[in-house]
Each structure stands twice: as C-alpha cells, then as structure tokens.
Scaffold this active site. Sequence first.
Site, PDB file in Angstrom:
ATOM      1  N   LYS A  50      12.392   0.465   2.621  1.00  0.00           N
ATOM      2  CA  LYS A  50      11.618   1.665   2.312  1.00  0.00           C
ATOM      3  C   LYS A  50      11.747   2.728   3.406  1.00  0.00           C
ATOM      4  O   LYS A  50      11.784   3.933   3.127  1.00  0.00           O
ATOM      5  CB  LYS A  50      10.141   1.292   2.085  1.00  0.00           C
ATOM      6  CG  LYS A  50       9.910   0.559   0.768  1.00  0.00           C
ATOM      7  CD  LYS A  50      10.317   1.413  -0.417  1.00  0.00           C
ATOM      8  CE  LYS A  50      10.084   0.757  -1.742  1.00  0.00           C
ATOM      9  NZ  LYS A  50      10.502   1.596  -2.880  1.00  0.00           N
ATOM     10  N   SER A  94       6.091   2.808   0.605  1.00  0.00           N
ATOM     11  CA  SER A  94       5.035   1.808   0.705  1.00  0.00           C
ATOM     12  C   SER A  94       4.358   1.925   2.054  1.00  0.00           C
ATOM     13  O   SER A  94       4.992   2.298   3.054  1.00  0.00           O
ATOM     14  CB  SER A  94       5.614   0.402   0.541  1.00  0.00           C
ATOM     15  OG  SER A  94       4.677  -0.585   0.907  1.00  0.00           O
ATOM     16  N   SER A  95       3.090   1.544   2.116  1.00  0.00           N
ATOM     17  CA  SER A  95       2.360   1.579   3.387  1.00  0.00           C
ATOM     18  C   SER A  95       2.879   0.540   4.373  1.00  0.00           C
ATOM     19  O   SER A  95       2.582   0.623   5.579  1.00  0.00           O
ATOM     20  CB  SER A  95       0.867   1.341   3.147  1.00  0.00           C
ATOM     21  OG  SER A  95       0.646   0.067   2.561  1.00  0.00           O
ATOM     22  N   CYS A  96       3.679  -0.436   3.899  1.00  0.00           N
ATOM     23  CA  CYS A  96       4.184  -1.468   4.808  1.00  0.00           C
ATOM     24  C   CYS A  96       5.262  -0.936   5.741  1.00  0.00           C
ATOM     25  O   CYS A  96       5.745  -1.666   6.613  1.00  0.00           O
ATOM     26  CB  CYS A  96       4.705  -2.666   4.030  1.00  0.00           C
ATOM     27  SG  CYS A  96       6.237  -2.371   3.134  1.00  0.00           S
ATOM     28  N   TYR A 151      11.512  -5.715   3.098  1.00  0.00           N
ATOM     29  CA  TYR A 151      11.108  -4.677   2.142  1.00  0.00           C
ATOM     30  C   TYR A 151      10.769  -3.387   2.883  1.00  0.00           C
ATOM     31  O   TYR A 151      11.169  -2.291   2.459  1.00  0.00           O
ATOM     32  CB  TYR A 151       9.914  -5.174   1.340  1.00  0.00           C
ATOM     33  CG  TYR A 151       9.366  -4.185   0.340  1.00  0.00           C
ATOM     34  CD1 TYR A 151      10.034  -3.928  -0.850  1.00  0.00           C
ATOM     35  CD2 TYR A 151       8.158  -3.526   0.566  1.00  0.00           C
ATOM     36  CE1 TYR A 151       9.530  -3.032  -1.777  1.00  0.00           C
ATOM     37  CE2 TYR A 151       7.640  -2.636  -0.353  1.00  0.00           C
ATOM     38  CZ  TYR A 151       8.334  -2.385  -1.520  1.00  0.00           C
ATOM     39  OH  TYR A 151       7.825  -1.493  -2.435  1.00  0.00           O
ATOM     40  N   HIS A 174       0.689  -8.973  -6.126  1.00  0.00           N
ATOM     41  CA  HIS A 174      -0.163  -8.479  -5.054  1.00  0.00           C
ATOM     42  C   HIS A 174      -1.601  -8.961  -5.239  1.00  0.00           C
ATOM     43  O   HIS A 174      -1.940  -9.576  -6.240  1.00  0.00           O
ATOM     44  CB  HIS A 174      -0.092  -6.952  -4.999  1.00  0.00           C
ATOM     45  CG  HIS A 174       1.213  -6.433  -4.506  1.00  0.00           C
ATOM     46  ND1 HIS A 174       2.123  -5.774  -5.325  1.00  0.00           N
ATOM     47  CD2 HIS A 174       1.792  -6.480  -3.280  1.00  0.00           C
ATOM     48  CE1 HIS A 174       3.191  -5.436  -4.614  1.00  0.00           C
ATOM     49  NE2 HIS A 174       3.019  -5.852  -3.384  1.00  0.00           N
TER      50      HIS A 174
END
Length: 325
Positions: A143, A110-112, A139, A186
């Site tokens: 990841k 994920s980009s987070c 989260y 989202h």
Amino acid sequence: MNHAAKIYIAGHRGMVGSAIVRQLIAAGHAPENILTRTHSELDLTNQAAVQAFFASEKPTQVYLAAAKVGGIHANNTYPADFIYQNLMMQANVIEAAFQNGVQKLLFLGSSCIYPRQAPQPMREDALLTGPLEPTNEPYAIAKIAGIKLCESYNRQHGTSHGVDYRSVMPTNLYGPGDNYHPTNSHVIPALIRRFHEAKVSNAPSVAIWGSGTPKREFLYVDDMAAASVFVMNLDKATYEQHTQPMQSHINVGYGSDVTIAEVAQAISQTVGYQGQITFDTTQPDGAPRKWMDSGRLNSLGWQAKVDLPAGLALAYQGFKHQIGC
C-alpha cells in the site's frame, strides 16, 4: 462532478468498490458510464490484460479499490500472496491508466501503512518514520508503494500530461459487502458472524482473539465511498494546497476509536446475543492502537456521518441478507 465521465471502478465487487458505485449512482452519475469487470473477466495481476482493457475502454477516471485483503490470520498465513498480488494490481492499473490518457485516479490504501508505534492519532506525516506492524507488513509495504506510485507519476507526468493521481487512507472499514469468513476476515465482520452463530446455537460464551484492550477506529463503508468521491472531485488547486508532492495521501477516519472489548460488546447487543464474552490472550493483539488523524480531510469540508451503533445495525442487516437469513 462530471456525470458524463467514463469511470472505471477496479474492485467493484468488494466492500469499498461496491459502495463507490452506489455513491456515484446516488450522486447522479449515469450507470452506463461506470465500467466494471469481475476477476474472471479481468485479472488485474495480468499486465497485458489490463493494458488491453484500458486501450479498449478508455476510461477518464479510475477508482483503484481492488486489493487482496484479510485479517491478522490471513496476513500471517499468506504474506507472499498479499505483497505480490497487491503490488502487481496497483502497478498494472496505474501504468495502464497513464498509458491510455487517464488524468484522474484515486488509489485506496490502508491505515496499516503507518508505523506500529506511530503517535496517536496518526497523521499523514507519520508515514515511513518507523517499523511497521509485523503481522501485516507485506500488505502495508504494497500500500505504501501504491501511494508512491501515484506521487511519482504526478511528479514526472503532472505538468506534461495533466496527471493527477491521488491517495486516500481509510481506517478500519465495515458494512454491506464485507468478508464474513470465520478466519480470513477483519474484526467487525468476524465478530458479527461469531456472535450470530453463537446466538443461533445458544452457545454459552464467545471467545475474542487477544486481550480486548487494543483500540481501533471504525468507519462505515458508505462514508468511505462518500469521502473517496469527495477527494476525487476536489479542484486541483485546493488539493495541492492541503498536500505535498511527496506526502499527498489523505487520511479518512471516523474521528474517535473504541477498544476491541467495547466493539465486541456493541456487536453482541446488535445481534441480540445473551451469553458471556471471553478473551483468548494466547492470540495476537496486533497494534495496540490505530486511530487516524483526519484533520486534513475535515479542514477540506468532509465529515463522517454514520456512528458505530447505526453502522453495526446496517452491517448486521447486510450479513443476514448475505447468508439468506
């Protein structure tokens, strides 16, 4: 691509996993060689069950798309669930894959994973250079651990066992199969539902969480599936030429971003809502901007194809089908 390979898609009922199944079949892969299990059939947080599945089925490739996902509200409400379940699923699948001779695995992150204040667009080398966005830190930590699991297995077992575990980091995804829950979804699916319900009820206005000024990049899910299959099937020499052993993940983005206000306006037009859009500034904005630098993937020969207006139209069709409209 080896069309006879036995491929396990972890998370095949999710938005990304189902898109990967579609992509593989469209590319000519034999459906009978695509392995899937629902959560009721295989709980990926159960280590013994995952080991038994791999020992029995012996897949040759794995797409690890299974995850517990959600928006700001869900991440703030269930942080323990998000970090525990994602860590367990990733560790169990990757270890079972290795123990049962799987040499090719693709982990979807994920980009987070990138710091809240990472320079924009976010490059792969921004990882672990600063504090994460607090609203989804658990989260994101999970990841990041998934990336490091893949890299660690490569470093320890790449030469001796031919292990080649790769990671791709998608930007914000949307499309068919998305979660349209009113609070645990989202931004795009949440807004599609909200604008659709406002249109049906003839509501005079729709309130958007936050100021509307944060910028986000959005990628249609079938583009993400195509990128995943592309990266999985890159020859090892090419992949290693464009990555590093301890920085091996690859960003997957559309290439540009829009403000939340702009995407809200685009969704209202797609849905056909005629009322007013307002912004509730008492609600959190999240990160001010999240735009991926996909130059590494682009240099390898892959580009996104579906633009936002076309993708939103397809997503709205999928939502209406999902609710029986």
